[in-house]
Design a protein around this motif. Structure first.
Motif, short mmCIF file in Angstrom:
data_model
loop_
_atom_site.label_atom_id
_atom_site.label_comp_id
_atom_site.label_asym_id
_atom_site.label_seq_id
_atom_site.Cartn_x
_atom_site.Cartn_y
_atom_site.Cartn_z
N LYS A 68 0.81 -1.22 0.00
CA LYS A 68 0.00 0.00 0.00
C LYS A 68 0.84 1.27 0.00
O LYS A 68 0.34 2.35 -0.34
CB LYS A 68 -0.95 0.00 1.19
CG LYS A 68 -2.04 -1.06 1.10
CD LYS A 68 -2.99 -0.99 2.29
CE LYS A 68 -4.08 -2.04 2.19
NZ LYS A 68 -5.01 -1.99 3.35
N THR A 69 2.11 1.16 0.41
CA THR A 69 2.99 2.34 0.42
C THR A 69 4.08 2.21 -0.64
O THR A 69 5.18 2.74 -0.48
CB THR A 69 3.63 2.54 1.81
OG1 THR A 69 4.42 1.37 2.14
CG2 THR A 69 2.58 2.76 2.88
N LEU A 70 3.77 1.54 -1.73
CA LEU A 70 4.74 1.29 -2.79
C LEU A 70 5.30 2.59 -3.38
O LEU A 70 6.45 2.62 -3.83
CB LEU A 70 4.10 0.46 -3.91
CG LEU A 70 5.01 -0.03 -5.03
CD1 LEU A 70 6.11 -0.94 -4.49
CD2 LEU A 70 4.20 -0.75 -6.12
N ALA A 71 4.53 3.66 -3.33
CA ALA A 71 4.99 4.93 -3.88
C ALA A 71 6.21 5.46 -3.15
O ALA A 71 6.96 6.30 -3.69
CB ALA A 71 3.86 5.97 -3.81
N GLN A 72 6.46 4.99 -1.93
CA GLN A 72 7.61 5.44 -1.15
C GLN A 72 8.90 4.66 -1.47
O GLN A 72 9.95 4.96 -0.93
CB GLN A 72 7.32 5.31 0.35
CG GLN A 72 6.13 6.12 0.83
CD GLN A 72 5.91 5.97 2.32
OE1 GLN A 72 6.85 5.86 3.10
NE2 GLN A 72 4.64 5.95 2.73
N ARG A 73 8.80 3.66 -2.35
CA ARG A 73 9.92 2.75 -2.63
C ARG A 73 11.20 3.51 -3.01
O ARG A 73 12.30 3.13 -2.60
CB ARG A 73 9.54 1.78 -3.74
CG ARG A 73 10.66 0.86 -4.21
CD ARG A 73 10.94 -0.26 -3.24
NE ARG A 73 9.77 -1.13 -3.13
CZ ARG A 73 9.53 -2.18 -3.94
NH1 ARG A 73 10.39 -2.46 -4.90
NH2 ARG A 73 8.46 -2.92 -3.77
N THR A 74 11.07 4.56 -3.78
CA THR A 74 12.26 5.23 -4.30
C THR A 74 12.99 6.08 -3.27
O THR A 74 14.13 6.47 -3.51
CB THR A 74 11.90 6.12 -5.51
OG1 THR A 74 10.91 7.08 -5.10
CG2 THR A 74 11.36 5.27 -6.66
N HIS A 75 12.35 6.38 -2.14
CA HIS A 75 13.03 7.25 -1.18
C HIS A 75 13.05 6.73 0.26
O HIS A 75 13.61 7.38 1.13
CB HIS A 75 12.41 8.66 -1.21
CG HIS A 75 10.93 8.69 -0.89
ND1 HIS A 75 9.97 8.64 -1.87
CD2 HIS A 75 10.27 8.77 0.28
CE1 HIS A 75 8.77 8.69 -1.32
NE2 HIS A 75 8.92 8.78 -0.01
N VAL A 76 12.49 5.54 0.51
CA VAL A 76 12.54 5.01 1.87
C VAL A 76 13.96 4.52 2.19
O VAL A 76 14.63 3.93 1.33
CB VAL A 76 11.51 3.88 2.08
CG1 VAL A 76 11.89 2.63 1.29
CG2 VAL A 76 11.35 3.56 3.55
N SER A 77 14.41 4.76 3.40
CA SER A 77 15.78 4.40 3.80
C SER A 77 15.78 3.22 4.76
O SER A 77 14.75 2.83 5.30
CB SER A 77 16.45 5.60 4.49
OG SER A 77 15.82 5.87 5.74
N ARG A 78 16.99 2.68 4.98
CA ARG A 78 17.13 1.62 5.98
C ARG A 78 16.73 2.11 7.36
O ARG A 78 16.11 1.38 8.14
CB ARG A 78 18.56 1.10 5.99
CG ARG A 78 18.93 0.23 4.80
CD ARG A 78 20.40 -0.20 4.85
NE ARG A 78 21.29 0.89 4.46
CZ ARG A 78 22.61 0.86 4.60
NH1 ARG A 78 23.19 -0.19 5.16
NH2 ARG A 78 23.36 1.87 4.20
N ALA A 79 17.06 3.36 7.66
CA ALA A 79 16.70 3.93 8.96
C ALA A 79 15.19 3.94 9.15
O ALA A 79 14.69 3.60 10.24
CB ALA A 79 17.25 5.35 9.07
N GLN A 80 14.45 4.29 8.11
CA GLN A 80 13.00 4.33 8.21
C GLN A 80 12.41 2.93 8.33
O GLN A 80 11.47 2.71 9.11
CB GLN A 80 12.43 5.05 6.99
CG GLN A 80 12.73 6.54 6.98
CD GLN A 80 12.32 7.20 5.67
OE1 GLN A 80 12.61 6.68 4.58
NE2 GLN A 80 11.64 8.33 5.76
N ASN A 81 12.94 1.98 7.58
CA ASN A 81 12.43 0.61 7.69
C ASN A 81 12.74 -0.01 9.05
O ASN A 81 11.96 -0.80 9.56
CB ASN A 81 12.99 -0.26 6.57
CG ASN A 81 12.31 -0.04 5.24
OD1 ASN A 81 12.90 -0.26 4.18
ND2 ASN A 81 11.05 0.40 5.25
N LEU A 82 13.87 0.36 9.66
CA LEU A 82 14.15 -0.11 11.01
C LEU A 82 13.12 0.48 11.99
O LEU A 82 12.67 -0.22 12.90
CB LEU A 82 15.56 0.28 11.42
CG LEU A 82 15.98 -0.17 12.83
CD1 LEU A 82 15.92 -1.69 12.98
CD2 LEU A 82 17.39 0.33 13.16
#
Length: 256
Positions: A68-82
């Protein structure tokens, strides 16, 4: 398991009925599933349903930049995924049925990499890593999608040490039980990366390393998916379910 008995009143209009409420005498182990980059909770959910039936509280979720948040794929970072994983862990730990002192984390590929870092920030008793990926520490806050794939491939083909890698440093201090599952024909996470992880777990209570013969990184065939499910279920039964009935394993290590 001994049930807890509580005498209660059940109100019906103006009357009270006598009742006895029986609940499990102990809270249940919690299991957090973390999918890989480009994946989703879909396959984790199928496994989680079976494991929940063994008496565990399971949580699957989609990392930012997926589904559902696929639009963020190009700018999401490892820090955010943690941050995503920490939030999911905290929600699982807060659930009234979860034993916060008995939580397992099961991570695949990118999710396995981040799961190791989680162990330094939250209490994790059991850690299962399927084809855990490895990344250098630099560029932590940059979009994960922008990392140089060719450079990553070279990095993973060389043995890395805990002294130079945050994830491996976390592994070197982890004292719980560990499962590492490797795919024989993995073009993304080579055997060298698996050995970097395996060598880092110097303080683990137990270490189990399994290889799925003929499998690729994504476990593309149904037979490979079933093989992984069988390995994971067997390990959970031994480690987590065994701990619930007081039969905690005391072996120091097992290897494939």
């Amino acid at each position: 398991m001994t049930a807890r008995s509580e005498v209660i009143d059940i109100q019906v209009n103006e009357e009270l009925l006598a009742g006895t409420l029986l609940t499990p005498g102990a809270k249940m182990p919690g299991i957090l599933f973390v999918h890989g980059w480009g994946g989703s909770q879909h396959r984790d959910l199928a496994r989680a349903k079976g494991i929940a039936g063994m008496g565990c509280v399971c949580l699957t979720f989609d990392l930012r930049g997926h589904e559902k948040t696929l639009a963020q794929r190009t700018h999401v970072s490892r820090a955010q995924n943690l941050e995503d994983i920490i939030a999911a862990y905290d929600q699982l730990a807060r659930h009234p049925a979860t034993d916060a002192d008995a939580i397992a984390v099961i991570g695949s590929s990118y999710g396995g990499y981040l799961a190791t870092i989680l162990t330094q920030m939250r209490a994790v008793r059991w850690l299962a890593l399927r084809v855990p990926a490895l990344y250098w520490d630099q560029d932590w806050d940059l979009p994960k999608q922008t990392l140089d794939r060719d450079r990553l491939a070279l990095y993973r083909r060389e043995l890395q040490s805990p002294q130079g890698n945050r994830a491996l440093a976390a592994c070197s201090t982890f004292s719980g039980d560990v499962l590492i599952v490797e795919s024989e024909h993995d073009s993304y996470v080579p055997h060298t990366t698996i050995m970097s992880y395996r060598h880092a777990f110097i303080r683990s209570h137990s270490l189990t390393h399994r290889i799925i013969d003929g499998a690729d990184h994504a476990l593309s065939t149904d037979s490979d998916q079933k093989a992984y499910t069988a390995m994971l279920t067997a390990w959970i039964t031994e480690m987590i379910i065994g701990a619930r009935i007081g039969d905690y394993p005391h072996h120091s290590a097992t290897y494939s």
